[in-house]
Design a protein around this motif. Structure first.
Motif, PDB file in Angstrom:
ATOM      1  N   SER A 210       0.889  -1.170   0.000  1.00 10.61           N
ATOM      2  CA  SER A 210       0.000   0.000   0.000  1.00 10.61           C
ATOM      3  C   SER A 210       0.917   1.207   0.000  1.00 10.61           C
ATOM      4  CB  SER A 210      -0.891   0.011   1.244  1.00 10.61           C
ATOM      5  OG  SER A 210      -1.796  -1.061   1.191  1.00 10.61           O
TER       6      SER A 210
ATOM      7  N   VAL B 274      -7.771   8.655  -1.683  1.00  8.37           N
ATOM      8  CA  VAL B 274      -7.749   7.465  -0.843  1.00  8.37           C
ATOM      9  C   VAL B 274      -9.031   6.661  -0.980  1.00  8.37           C
ATOM     10  CG1 VAL B 274      -7.621   6.669   1.542  1.00  8.37           C
ATOM     11  CG2 VAL B 274      -6.097   8.450   0.755  1.00  8.37           C
TER      12      VAL B 274
ATOM     13  N   ALA C 124      -4.920   8.378   4.159  1.00  7.02           N
ATOM     14  CA  ALA C 124      -3.942   9.151   3.393  1.00  7.02           C
ATOM     15  C   ALA C 124      -2.612   9.283   4.109  1.00  7.02           C
ATOM     16  CB  ALA C 124      -4.493  10.541   3.084  1.00  7.02           C
TER      17      ALA C 124
ATOM     18  N   THR D 268      -0.648   5.330   1.339  1.00  7.01           N
ATOM     19  CA  THR D 268      -1.603   5.210   2.438  1.00  7.01           C
ATOM     20  C   THR D 268      -0.898   4.554   3.617  1.00  7.01           C
ATOM     21  OG1 THR D 268      -2.431   2.966   1.983  1.00  7.01           O
ATOM     22  CG2 THR D 268      -3.471   4.779   0.777  1.00  7.01           C
TER      23      THR D 268
END
Length: 186
Positions: free
Chosen positions: A118, A182, A127, A121
């Protein structure tokens, strides 16, 4: 690392100092306790100079895309993971964010695999923008970027660069979720 436990910085230094003979060095995680573990990075990690596998999935049983190890930068931290050389490296199973001065993962090496991360994030999917999600610099070839969530990387300019690639040939960017926000709606 010269002891039972070491930091990510120490593990990268140890991998750089070890000549690979039977394949890439391995950086595995076994941070005590349950839940997501955050590694706060206040200054740039060492450049990776030799093939290495950084495997966040070793922290515990988890599915691809739900990392238990989060690498979080601050304003002076530069890039999250920078593979300067070391063809054949792999970065998997990490949440990499808050590197507003650089890329979540940056590489000038070829033969790289970036999967199950990821990027942009935190581990919860909130975020944590980098300037660029993944940056593959000019020249390297035969890279694979797959099965990642890459969201809200913006360099402070509003431009959302999920993957910025200029490899020479043979690079596969496949089966990623790349978003400018996001929530995954842009």
């Amino acid at each position: 690392c010269g002891g039972e436990d070491c930091t990510l910085r120490e593990a990268i230094d140890a991998a750089n100092g070890h000549l690979n003979s039977g394949g890439p060095d391995q950086i595995n995680f076994a941070i005590p306790g349950g839940g997501v573990k955050t590694i706060n990075v206040s200054s740039a990690l060492p450049f990776i100079l030799d093939a290495v596998v950084i495997d966040g999935l070793t922290q515990g049983p988890t599915a691809c895309g739900t990392p238990l190890v989060e690498v979080s930068g601050t304003s002076g931290a530069g890039d999250g993971i920078f593979l300067q050389s070391g063809s054949g490296s792999t970065v998997r199973g990490l949440a990499i964010g808050n590197f507003s001065g650089g890329s979540g993962i940056r590489s000038s090496a070829g033969g790289l695999t970036i999967e199950c991360n990821s990027i942009g994030t935190d581990a919860a999917g909130l975020a944590a923008a980098n300037a660029t999600g993944v940056r593959l610099q000019s020249g390297p070839s035969n890279n694979t970027v797959r099965w990642n969530v890459i969201a809200k990387n913006n360099a402070g300019s509003g431009l959302g660069y999920g993957v910025l690639a200029n490899p020479s040939n043979g690079t596969l960017i496949s089966e990623n979720s790349i978003f400018d926000n996001v929530g995954g709606t842009a």
